[in-house]
Design a protein around this motif. Structure first.
Motif, PDB file in Angstrom:
ATOM      1  N   VAL A  12       0.862  -1.181   0.000  1.00 46.46           N
ATOM      2  CA  VAL A  12       0.000   0.000   0.000  1.00 46.46           C
ATOM      3  C   VAL A  12       0.898   1.231   0.000  1.00 46.46           C
ATOM      4  CG1 VAL A  12      -1.710   1.308   1.314  1.00 46.46           C
ATOM      5  CG2 VAL A  12      -1.877  -1.175   1.198  1.00 46.46           C
ATOM      6  N   ASP A  13       0.502   2.261  -0.714  1.00 51.89           N
ATOM      7  CA  ASP A  13       1.320   3.482  -0.724  1.00 51.89           C
ATOM      8  C   ASP A  13       1.170   4.228   0.595  1.00 51.89           C
ATOM      9  OD1 ASP A  13      -0.641   6.074  -2.414  1.00 51.89           O
ATOM     10  OD2 ASP A  13      -1.260   4.554  -0.972  1.00 51.89           O
ATOM     11  N   SER A  14       2.057   5.197   0.810  1.00 50.51           N
ATOM     12  CA  SER A  14       2.098   5.901   2.093  1.00 50.51           C
ATOM     13  C   SER A  14       0.819   6.699   2.352  1.00 50.51           C
ATOM     14  CB  SER A  14       3.310   6.834   2.153  1.00 50.51           C
ATOM     15  OG  SER A  14       3.265   7.770   1.094  1.00 50.51           O
ATOM     16  N   ALA A  15       0.141   7.121   1.304  1.00 50.27           N
ATOM     17  CA  ALA A  15      -1.114   7.856   1.468  1.00 50.27           C
ATOM     18  C   ALA A  15      -2.285   6.938   1.774  1.00 50.27           C
ATOM     19  CB  ALA A  15      -1.410   8.665   0.208  1.00 50.27           C
ATOM     20  N   LYS A  16      -2.050   5.637   1.617  1.00 52.28           N
ATOM     21  CA  LYS A  16      -3.068   4.609   1.859  1.00 52.28           C
ATOM     22  C   LYS A  16      -4.295   4.798   0.968  1.00 52.28           C
ATOM     23  CE  LYS A  16      -1.447   3.849   6.556  1.00 52.28           C
ATOM     24  NZ  LYS A  16      -1.744   3.839   7.992  1.00 52.28           N
ATOM     25  N   THR A  17      -4.015   5.204  -0.271  1.00 51.06           N
ATOM     26  CA  THR A  17      -5.102   5.312  -1.251  1.00 51.06           C
ATOM     27  C   THR A  17      -4.888   4.416  -2.456  1.00 51.06           C
ATOM     28  OG1 THR A  17      -4.023   7.209  -2.304  1.00 51.06           O
ATOM     29  CG2 THR A  17      -5.663   7.685  -0.587  1.00 51.06           C
ATOM     30  N   THR A  18      -3.735   3.794  -2.556  1.00 44.42           N
ATOM     31  CA  THR A  18      -3.456   2.902  -3.681  1.00 44.42           C
ATOM     32  C   THR A  18      -2.896   1.581  -3.159  1.00 44.42           C
ATOM     33  OG1 THR A  18      -2.963   4.793  -5.118  1.00 44.42           O
ATOM     34  CG2 THR A  18      -2.298   2.622  -5.892  1.00 44.42           C
TER      35      THR A  18
END
Length: 123
Positions: free
Chosen positions: A72-78
């Motif tokens: 998961v990316d650091s923004a937790k959107t992808t």
């Protein structure tokens, strides 16, 4: 609009690699289990892997362990699924999904379910 949209599917030769992405809009994966599931006529619905963002833990099905990696990316959107050493039996429609709890193969139990991306492993 709240939705999950997968991308990165396609045709790949046996032994090849693909990386699937799943973008969340209208919400984030923060506090949820972000999951990859696949569906095929031969095997039905198969849970593959879940990333629990609230504890940074991952779980992977035995059938793909060592070949597939969830992140998961650091923004937790992808959400991502890196797939290596692909086999013809990996051919399926791949879905991302999300829920606070583990839902396994049960599509109807997930709070969020994507539109799917077709992966075709063939020579």
């Amino acid at each position: 609009e709240v939705q999950l949209v997968e991308s990165g599917g396609g045709l790949v030769q046996p032994g090849g690699s693909l990386r699937l992405s799943c973008s969340a809009s209208g919400f984030s994966f923060d506090g949820l289990g972000a999951t990859w599931v696949r569906q095929s006529p031969e095997k039905g619905t198969e849970w593959l892997s879940t990333f629990y963002t609230y504890e940074n833990s991952t779980f992977v099905a035995a059938s793909v362990r060592g070949r597939f990696t969830i992140s998961v990316d650091s923004a937790k959107t992808t959400l991502y699924l890196q797939m290596n050493d692909l086999k013809p039996e990996d051919t399926a429609v791949y879905y991302c999904a999300a829920d606070e709890y583990y839902r396994g193969d049960y599509q109807n139990l997930y709070d969020y379910w994507g539109k799917g991306a077709l992966v075709n492993v063939s020579s």
